[in-house]
Structures are given as structure tokens and as C-alpha cells.
Scaffold this motif. Structure first.
Motif, PDB file in Angstrom:
ATOM      1  N   LEU A  77       0.834  -1.211   0.000  1.00  0.00           N
ATOM      2  CA  LEU A  77       0.000   0.000   0.000  1.00  0.00           C
ATOM      3  C   LEU A  77       0.866   1.258   0.000  1.00  0.00           C
ATOM      4  CD1 LEU A  77      -2.903  -0.966   2.452  1.00  0.00           C
ATOM      5  CD2 LEU A  77      -2.784  -1.232  -0.036  1.00  0.00           C
ATOM      6  N   VAL A  78       1.964   1.208   0.763  1.00  0.00           N
ATOM      7  CA  VAL A  78       2.887   2.352   0.762  1.00  0.00           C
ATOM      8  C   VAL A  78       3.415   2.583  -0.659  1.00  0.00           C
ATOM      9  CG1 VAL A  78       5.132   3.201   1.577  1.00  0.00           C
ATOM     10  CG2 VAL A  78       3.574   2.077   3.188  1.00  0.00           C
ATOM     11  N   ASP A  79       3.823   1.511  -1.329  1.00  0.00           N
ATOM     12  CA  ASP A  79       4.302   1.632  -2.706  1.00  0.00           C
ATOM     13  C   ASP A  79       3.203   2.155  -3.628  1.00  0.00           C
ATOM     14  OD1 ASP A  79       6.690   0.634  -1.813  1.00  0.00           O
ATOM     15  OD2 ASP A  79       6.392  -1.387  -2.608  1.00  0.00           O
ATOM     16  N   ALA A  80       1.996   1.637  -3.436  1.00  0.00           N
ATOM     17  CA  ALA A  80       0.876   2.051  -4.295  1.00  0.00           C
ATOM     18  C   ALA A  80       0.557   3.528  -4.120  1.00  0.00           C
ATOM     19  CB  ALA A  80      -0.362   1.200  -3.986  1.00  0.00           C
ATOM     20  N   SER A  81       0.901   4.085  -2.953  1.00  0.00           N
ATOM     21  CA  SER A  81       0.561   5.492  -2.695  1.00  0.00           C
ATOM     22  C   SER A  81       1.368   6.442  -3.580  1.00  0.00           C
ATOM     23  CB  SER A  81       0.742   5.843  -1.214  1.00  0.00           C
ATOM     24  OG  SER A  81       2.106   5.887  -0.866  1.00  0.00           O
ATOM     25  N   ARG A  82       2.377   5.905  -4.274  1.00  0.00           N
ATOM     26  CA  ARG A  82       3.072   6.762  -5.243  1.00  0.00           C
ATOM     27  C   ARG A  82       2.252   6.894  -6.525  1.00  0.00           C
ATOM     28  NH1 ARG A  82       8.939   4.163  -4.836  1.00  0.00           N
ATOM     29  NH2 ARG A  82       7.559   2.428  -4.585  1.00  0.00           N
ATOM     30  N   THR A  83       1.339   5.947  -6.740  1.00  0.00           N
ATOM     31  CA  THR A  83       0.522   5.949  -7.954  1.00  0.00           C
ATOM     32  C   THR A  83      -0.905   6.431  -7.681  1.00  0.00           C
ATOM     33  OG1 THR A  83       1.791   4.001  -8.633  1.00  0.00           O
ATOM     34  CG2 THR A  83      -0.173   4.537  -9.931  1.00  0.00           C
ATOM     35  N   TYR A  84      -1.423   6.077  -6.519  1.00  0.00           N
ATOM     36  CA  TYR A  84      -2.823   6.400  -6.200  1.00  0.00           C
ATOM     37  C   TYR A  84      -2.881   7.374  -5.034  1.00  0.00           C
ATOM     38  CZ  TYR A  84      -3.308   2.190  -8.953  1.00  0.00           C
ATOM     39  OH  TYR A  84      -3.203   1.272  -9.953  1.00  0.00           O
ATOM     40  N   ASP A  85      -3.698   8.425  -5.189  1.00  0.00           N
ATOM     41  CA  ASP A  85      -3.818   9.435  -4.140  1.00  0.00           C
ATOM     42  C   ASP A  85      -4.667   8.963  -2.969  1.00  0.00           C
ATOM     43  OD1 ASP A  85      -2.216  11.318  -5.214  1.00  0.00           O
ATOM     44  OD2 ASP A  85      -3.821  12.433  -6.222  1.00  0.00           O
ATOM     45  N   THR A  86      -5.760   8.267  -3.298  1.00  0.00           N
ATOM     46  CA  THR A  86      -6.730   7.942  -2.253  1.00  0.00           C
ATOM     47  C   THR A  86      -7.025   6.447  -2.227  1.00  0.00           C
ATOM     48  OG1 THR A  86      -8.623   8.210  -3.728  1.00  0.00           O
ATOM     49  CG2 THR A  86      -7.849  10.185  -2.560  1.00  0.00           C
ATOM     50  N   LEU A  87      -7.595   5.991  -1.126  1.00  0.00           N
ATOM     51  CA  LEU A  87      -8.022   4.602  -1.028  1.00  0.00           C
ATOM     52  C   LEU A  87      -9.046   4.296  -2.114  1.00  0.00           C
ATOM     53  CD1 LEU A  87      -6.717   5.057   1.791  1.00  0.00           C
ATOM     54  CD2 LEU A  87      -8.445   3.522   2.735  1.00  0.00           C
ATOM     55  N   GLU A  88      -9.905   5.289  -2.357  1.00  0.00           N
ATOM     56  CA  GLU A  88     -10.970   5.061  -3.334  1.00  0.00           C
ATOM     57  C   GLU A  88     -10.410   4.865  -4.739  1.00  0.00           C
ATOM     58  OE1 GLU A  88     -14.075   8.022  -3.382  1.00  0.00           O
ATOM     59  OE2 GLU A  88     -15.411   6.587  -4.406  1.00  0.00           O
ATOM     60  N   SER A  89      -9.410   5.659  -5.121  1.00  0.00           N
ATOM     61  CA  SER A  89      -8.877   5.524  -6.487  1.00  0.00           C
ATOM     62  C   SER A  89      -8.169   4.181  -6.661  1.00  0.00           C
ATOM     63  CB  SER A  89      -7.951   6.697  -6.830  1.00  0.00           C
ATOM     64  OG  SER A  89      -6.858   6.761  -5.956  1.00  0.00           O
ATOM     65  N   LEU A  90      -7.579   3.682  -5.567  1.00  0.00           N
ATOM     66  CA  LEU A  90      -6.939   2.365  -5.621  1.00  0.00           C
ATOM     67  C   LEU A  90      -7.980   1.258  -5.876  1.00  0.00           C
ATOM     68  CD1 LEU A  90      -4.248   1.024  -3.225  1.00  0.00           C
ATOM     69  CD2 LEU A  90      -6.444  -0.108  -3.235  1.00  0.00           C
ATOM     70  N   ILE A  91      -9.100   1.352  -5.177  1.00  0.00           N
ATOM     71  CA  ILE A  91     -10.153   0.351  -5.381  1.00  0.00           C
ATOM     72  C   ILE A  91     -10.752   0.493  -6.782  1.00  0.00           C
ATOM     73  CG2 ILE A  91     -12.417  -0.476  -4.579  1.00  0.00           C
ATOM     74  CD1 ILE A  91     -11.617   0.308  -1.763  1.00  0.00           C
ATOM     75  N   ASP A  92     -10.966   1.745  -7.202  1.00  0.00           N
ATOM     76  CA  ASP A  92     -11.537   1.980  -8.538  1.00  0.00           C
ATOM     77  C   ASP A  92     -10.697   1.323  -9.629  1.00  0.00           C
ATOM     78  OD1 ASP A  92     -13.775   3.355  -7.742  1.00  0.00           O
ATOM     79  OD2 ASP A  92     -12.835   5.344  -7.899  1.00  0.00           O
ATOM     80  N   TYR A  93      -9.381   1.403  -9.470  1.00  0.00           N
ATOM     81  CA  TYR A  93      -8.507   0.790 -10.466  1.00  0.00           C
ATOM     82  C   TYR A  93      -8.763  -0.720 -10.543  1.00  0.00           C
ATOM     83  CZ  TYR A  93      -4.363  -1.180 -12.621  1.00  0.00           C
ATOM     84  OH  TYR A  93      -3.519  -1.900 -13.426  1.00  0.00           O
ATOM     85  N   ASP A  94      -8.831  -1.386  -9.386  1.00  0.00           N
ATOM     86  CA  ASP A  94      -9.040  -2.835  -9.394  1.00  0.00           C
ATOM     87  C   ASP A  94     -10.448  -3.207  -9.848  1.00  0.00           C
ATOM     88  OD1 ASP A  94      -6.558  -4.057  -8.663  1.00  0.00           O
ATOM     89  OD2 ASP A  94      -6.797  -3.270  -6.636  1.00  0.00           O
ATOM     90  N   VAL A  95     -11.423  -2.351  -9.547  1.00  0.00           N
ATOM     91  CA  VAL A  95     -12.780  -2.608 -10.035  1.00  0.00           C
ATOM     92  C   VAL A  95     -12.778  -2.590 -11.566  1.00  0.00           C
ATOM     93  CG1 VAL A  95     -15.128  -1.658 -10.213  1.00  0.00           C
ATOM     94  CG2 VAL A  95     -13.979  -1.758  -7.976  1.00  0.00           C
ATOM     95  N   ALA A  96     -12.138  -1.571 -12.143  1.00  0.00           N
ATOM     96  CA  ALA A  96     -12.094  -1.440 -13.599  1.00  0.00           C
ATOM     97  C   ALA A  96     -11.383  -2.615 -14.256  1.00  0.00           C
ATOM     98  CB  ALA A  96     -11.403  -0.121 -13.979  1.00  0.00           C
ATOM     99  N   ASN A  97     -10.421  -3.205 -13.534  1.00  0.00           N
ATOM    100  CA  ASN A  97      -9.648  -4.313 -14.099  1.00  0.00           C
ATOM    101  C   ASN A  97     -10.134  -5.691 -13.678  1.00  0.00           C
ATOM    102  OD1 ASN A  97      -6.997  -3.316 -15.586  1.00  0.00           O
ATOM    103  ND2 ASN A  97      -7.495  -1.873 -13.966  1.00  0.00           N
ATOM    104  N   GLY A  98     -11.163  -5.723 -12.843  1.00  0.00           N
ATOM    105  CA  GLY A  98     -11.664  -7.005 -12.359  1.00  0.00           C
ATOM    106  C   GLY A  98     -10.677  -7.721 -11.453  1.00  0.00           C
ATOM    107  N   THR A  99      -9.862  -6.975 -10.705  1.00  0.00           N
ATOM    108  CA  THR A  99      -8.819  -7.586  -9.877  1.00  0.00           C
ATOM    109  C   THR A  99      -8.984  -7.292  -8.388  1.00  0.00           C
ATOM    110  OG1 THR A  99      -7.456  -5.648 -10.450  1.00  0.00           O
ATOM    111  CG2 THR A  99      -7.022  -7.680 -11.668  1.00  0.00           C
ATOM    112  N   VAL A 100     -10.209  -6.930  -7.985  1.00  0.00           N
ATOM    113  CA  VAL A 100     -10.425  -6.570  -6.575  1.00  0.00           C
ATOM    114  C   VAL A 100      -9.973  -7.692  -5.635  1.00  0.00           C
ATOM    115  CG1 VAL A 100     -12.186  -6.112  -4.831  1.00  0.00           C
ATOM    116  CG2 VAL A 100     -12.266  -4.915  -7.025  1.00  0.00           C
ATOM    117  N   LYS A 101     -10.356  -8.922  -5.981  1.00  0.00           N
ATOM    118  CA  LYS A 101     -10.046 -10.041  -5.085  1.00  0.00           C
ATOM    119  C   LYS A 101      -8.855 -10.876  -5.556  1.00  0.00           C
ATOM    120  CE  LYS A 101     -14.874 -10.371  -3.642  1.00  0.00           C
ATOM    121  NZ  LYS A 101     -16.040 -11.221  -3.406  1.00  0.00           N
ATOM    122  N   SER A 102      -8.200 -10.456  -6.611  1.00  0.00           N
ATOM    123  CA  SER A 102      -7.063 -11.238  -7.125  1.00  0.00           C
ATOM    124  C   SER A 102      -5.921 -11.245  -6.113  1.00  0.00           C
ATOM    125  CB  SER A 102      -6.540 -10.634  -8.427  1.00  0.00           C
ATOM    126  OG  SER A 102      -7.578 -10.526  -9.365  1.00  0.00           O
TER     127      SER A 102
END
Ligand code: 1PZ
Length: 214
Positions: A77-102
Motif C-alpha cells: 500500500l505504501v508503494d501504491a501510494s506513489r501511484t494512487y492518491d486515495t483509497l478510493e482511487s486504488l479500489i476503482d482501479y481494481d474494479v475497472a480491471n476485475g482484480t479486486v479479489k485477485s
């Protein structure tokens, strides 16, 4: 000033970080008219979650594997924070890619970290509920409520075995650099501060039609 230790006790740092998160959630829900559009920055959240790993060293060596699991998820998550500003945008990315539970996805790791934070909340609740509980009893009950339903049989068995290696209540307090009274105050503050954060994360998933049964 104390001679032995100049560092901040671990619980103080954790509690203060989560109270900050709570303030952020509250302030945002007040100033946006009616619509309760709360925002939590991923860097702020993952930094607070990183602090929690200090607790593992207070629990002894039994949960080394849990520590490695938790730390790797938070680091993701720390690493991801360089790409995603918010928790919501991180989830949105996985929703769009179908990878929420991957396995290994950010959204899945966020869900695991959330379970870790909730486990600590439940442990403190059990710890404070009666002096008659050993740390093992408190931790077993907390684990059974919060994590066991989502863990495999192998993991549950390993955790049950590890429980026997937990320190005593008094030893835990020594490790935490707390007295009974100071620990009680701080544990209550963590219970209070973590709840809105955990609920916020749950609402994020639910708002995207992601169930919480995993
Ligand atoms: C508050 C501390 C209570 C005392 C002891 C309780 C120990 C609980 C140990 C939990 C062990 C979990 C071990 C591995 C779990 C894995 O199955 C999942 C895999 O997720 P996947 O890769 O499939 O998505 N990993 C996790 O759930 C992440 C780690 C959770 C560990 C939480 C502990 C947090 C407590 C910190 C306080 C010391």
C-alpha cells in the motif's frame, strides 16, 4: 524527564496516528454539503498502518509469519501510494480491471490490512473486558471473531499453536512500556479512533458493490 527511555511508547504513536485519520474523515464529512463525501489519502493511511507493526515485537516471536504477512501487505500500500492518491482511487482501479479479489492486488491487500487493524481493536477490547483473561484468551477470542472466518484451516491451526507462545498480560505491558492505567487509556483511544477508519473502508467496498465476506 525519564532517564531510561526517551522514545515515544509504541501505543502513543499508533493512537495519535489513528486519531489523526479520524479527524480527517470527520472534517471532510462536515464541509461537503450533506453528501458525506469523505476522502482518505492512501499515503496517510498506509503510514499509520505501518506503525502498527511495532506491536508484533511486543507479542514475541510466535507471530513472525503474521508480521511478515502484515508488513508485506502494508508495504504494497505504501508503494501504491506513489501511484494512487486515495483509497478510493486504488479500489476503482481494481474494479475497472476485475482484480479486486485477485491475490496480491492492492484492493485485496487493503482488505487484509483492514482486518489486521480490526484484529488489534478486538484484541484491545477483549484485553480490557476482564483482568481474568490471559493474553492468549483475549487474542484467541479476538482472532476467532475478526480473522478466523476468512482464514484457511492451515492458517487457523498455526495461529492457535502460536497463541501458546504469547507473553503474559504483565509482560505485554512491560514490552509496550505502559502501566495498567496508561495502557487502558490508550487502548480505549485506539478502539475509538480505529472504528470510523475501519467503517470507512468497509463503506468504500460496499459503495462499489463489493461484498465483505472474504
Ligand atoms: C492483535 C494481535 C493478536 C495476537 C495474535 C493474533 C495473530 C493473528 C495472526 C494472523 C495470521 C495471519 C496469517 C496469514 C494470513 C493469510 O492467509 C492472509 C493471506 O492473504 P492473501 O495473500 O491470500 O490475500 N494474510 C493476511 O490476512 C494479512 C496479515 C494479517 C495479519 C494480521 C495481524 C495484525 C495484527 C497486528 C498486531 C500485532
Amino acid at each position: 524527564a525519564m532517564a531510561e527511555s526517551t522514545s515515544t511508547p509504541p501505543l502513543t504513536e499508533i493512537v495519535e496516528a489513528f486519531e489523526e485519520l479520524g479527524k480527517i474523515l470527520q472534517s471532510h464529512s462536515h464541509n461537503s454539503q450533506r453528501k458525506q463525501h469523505q476522502t482518505l489519502r492512501l499515503d496517510t493511511f498506509s503510514q499509520a498502518s505501518t506503525l502498527v507493526s511495532i506491536l508484533f515485537s511486543c507479542l514475541g516471536l510466535a507471530f513472525k509469519f503474521a508480521e511478515m504477512e502484515y508488513v508485506s501487505k502494508v508495504k504494497d500500500l505504501v508503494d501504491a501510494s506513489r501511484t494512487y492518491d486515495t483509497l478510493e482511487s486504488l479500489i476503482d482501479y481494481d474494479v475497472a480491471n476485475g482484480t479486486v479479489k485477485s491475490p496480491g492486488s492492492h484492493s485485496r491487500n487493503l482488505r487484509r490490512v483492514r482486518q489486521g487493524l480490526d484484529l488489534i481493536r478486538a484484541l484491545f477490547e477483549q484485553f480490557l473486558s476482564t483482568d481474568d483473561y490471559s493474553l492468549r484468551q483475549a487474542a484467541s477470542t479476538a482472532y476467532a471473531k475478526v480473522c478466523a472466518p476468512y482464514h484457511s484451516w492451515a492458517i487457523r491451526t498455526a495461529v492457535a499453536a502460536g497463541m501458546y507462545a504469547l507473553p503474559s498480560r504483565d509482560q505485554l505491558l512491560v514490552n509496550l512500556e505502559e502501566t495498567h492505567q496508561s495502557a487502558e487509556k490508550k487502548m480505549k483511544r485506539y478502539i475509538q479512533a480505529s472504528r470510523p477508519v475501519i467503517e470507512y473502508i468497509d463503506r468504500l467496498y460496499l459503495s462499489k458493490n463489493i461484498t465483505l465476506d472474504w
